[in-house]
Design a protein around this motif. Structure first.
Motif, PDB file in Angstrom:
ATOM      1  N   ALA A  46       0.855  -1.175   0.000  1.00  7.78           N
ATOM      2  CA  ALA A  46       0.000   0.000   0.000  1.00  7.78           C
ATOM      3  C   ALA A  46       0.897   1.232   0.000  1.00  7.78           C
ATOM      4  O   ALA A  46       1.750   1.379   0.864  1.00  7.78           O
TER       5      ALA A  46
ATOM      6  N   ALA B  11      -5.204  -6.671  -5.574  1.00 10.30           N
ATOM      7  CA  ALA B  11      -6.255  -7.459  -6.234  1.00 10.30           C
ATOM      8  C   ALA B  11      -5.761  -8.808  -6.743  1.00 10.30           C
ATOM      9  O   ALA B  11      -6.444  -9.818  -6.592  1.00 10.30           O
ATOM     10  N   GLU B  12      -4.573  -8.852  -7.324  1.00 12.06           N
ATOM     11  CA  GLU B  12      -4.077 -10.107  -7.875  1.00 12.06           C
ATOM     12  C   GLU B  12      -3.389 -10.985  -6.832  1.00 12.06           C
ATOM     13  O   GLU B  12      -2.984 -12.097  -7.144  1.00 12.06           O
TER      14      GLU B  12
ATOM     15  N   HIS C 230     -10.767 -10.633  -0.250  1.00 17.95           N
ATOM     16  CA  HIS C 230     -11.443  -9.723  -1.170  1.00 17.95           C
ATOM     17  C   HIS C 230     -10.574  -8.482  -1.372  1.00 17.95           C
ATOM     18  O   HIS C 230     -10.087  -7.902  -0.408  1.00 17.95           O
ATOM     19  N   ALA C 231     -10.379  -8.093  -2.603  1.00 18.64           N
ATOM     20  CA  ALA C 231      -9.631  -6.864  -2.904  1.00 18.64           C
ATOM     21  C   ALA C 231     -10.584  -5.680  -2.736  1.00 18.64           C
ATOM     22  O   ALA C 231     -11.599  -5.597  -3.415  1.00 18.64           O
ATOM     23  N   PHE C 232     -10.244  -4.810  -1.827  1.00 17.57           N
ATOM     24  CA  PHE C 232     -11.084  -3.652  -1.554  1.00 17.57           C
ATOM     25  C   PHE C 232     -10.709  -2.499  -2.477  1.00 17.57           C
ATOM     26  O   PHE C 232      -9.554  -2.377  -2.897  1.00 17.57           O
ATOM     27  N   PRO C 233     -11.660  -1.630  -2.807  1.00 18.65           N
ATOM     28  CA  PRO C 233     -11.375  -0.519  -3.726  1.00 18.65           C
ATOM     29  C   PRO C 233     -10.187   0.347  -3.282  1.00 18.65           C
ATOM     30  O   PRO C 233      -9.428   0.815  -4.117  1.00 18.65           O
ATOM     31  N   ALA C 234     -10.011   0.525  -1.996  1.00 19.33           N
ATOM     32  CA  ALA C 234      -8.917   1.376  -1.513  1.00 19.33           C
ATOM     33  C   ALA C 234      -7.555   0.697  -1.630  1.00 19.33           C
ATOM     34  O   ALA C 234      -6.528   1.337  -1.425  1.00 19.33           O
ATOM     35  N   SER C 235      -7.539  -0.601  -1.908  1.00 18.64           N
ATOM     36  CA  SER C 235      -6.259  -1.322  -2.013  1.00 18.64           C
ATOM     37  C   SER C 235      -6.229  -2.170  -3.280  1.00 18.64           C
ATOM     38  O   SER C 235      -5.945  -3.350  -3.248  1.00 18.64           O
ATOM     39  N   ARG C 236      -6.490  -1.547  -4.403  1.00 23.84           N
ATOM     40  CA  ARG C 236      -6.521  -2.241  -5.690  1.00 23.84           C
ATOM     41  C   ARG C 236      -5.196  -2.935  -6.022  1.00 23.84           C
ATOM     42  O   ARG C 236      -5.187  -3.927  -6.737  1.00 23.84           O
ATOM     43  N   GLU C 237      -4.078  -2.391  -5.503  1.00 21.12           N
ATOM     44  CA  GLU C 237      -2.778  -2.985  -5.811  1.00 21.12           C
ATOM     45  C   GLU C 237      -2.675  -4.430  -5.321  1.00 21.12           C
ATOM     46  O   GLU C 237      -1.829  -5.186  -5.784  1.00 21.12           O
TER      47      GLU C 237
ATOM     48  N   SER D  49       6.398  -2.151  -7.478  1.00 20.78           N
ATOM     49  CA  SER D  49       5.167  -2.423  -6.731  1.00 20.78           C
ATOM     50  C   SER D  49       5.241  -1.975  -5.278  1.00 20.78           C
ATOM     51  O   SER D  49       4.236  -1.971  -4.579  1.00 20.78           O
TER      52      SER D  49
END
Length: 149
Positions: A12, A89-90, A80-87, A135
């Motif tokens: 993050a 997601a994978e 679950h990937a939350f919108p505030a932590s899109r990084e 990243s």
């Protein structure tokens, strides 16, 4: 143990020194060390970074390298990937542990466990420093490896 490949994880952002008081922590990671503040006046270990010891009120407690080993005090697995932590997601699911450091007076520090999602309270972990990369915003990051008992 549900073993996953040890891998690098995103972080993050922003990372790195945000205020001058935490700069020694980040410089330690750049040099391959975990550094925690240790008040020489009263022998208290301090985390998070502080200009003043919370016990004896000594100013500017120094930083010391500590062995990055500890035990899991608490943990959570994110599915679950939350919108505030899109990084992240994978990378889901991933497990974050709150690790108690015996070589730093029991201070506790957070980090992602990179070799498994199955951890338990009291399990031994060993820290490793993920190298700086795109990243991670160009800063190294402390990660954990759960050890089998």
């Amino acid at each position: 143990m549900d073993v996953i490949a040890q891998k690098s994880f995103p972080a993050a952002l922003p990372l790195g020194p945000q205020v001058p008081v935490d700069e020694p922590f980040w410089m330690g990671l750049l040099e391959g060390e975990l550094r925690i503040q240790h008040c020489k006046e009263c022998d208290r270990w301090i985390w998070g970074p502080s200009w003043v010891c919370q016990d004896c009120h000594a100013f500017d407690p120094p930083w010391e390298a500590v062995e990055p080993v500890g035990t899991v005090y608490s943990w959570t697995t994110t599915h679950h990937a939350f919108p505030a932590s899109r990084e992240f997601a994978e990378s889901v699911p991933y497990t974050t542990a709150l690790v108690e450091l015996p070589h730093a007076g029991g201070r506790r520090i957070l980090g992602i466990v990179t070799n498994t999602r199955d951890v338990r309270i009291g399990q031994h972990v060993r820290g490793w420093i993920q190298p700086a990369g795109e990243s991670t915003g160009g800063w190294p990051v402390l990660r954990w490896i759960a050890e089998e008992d």
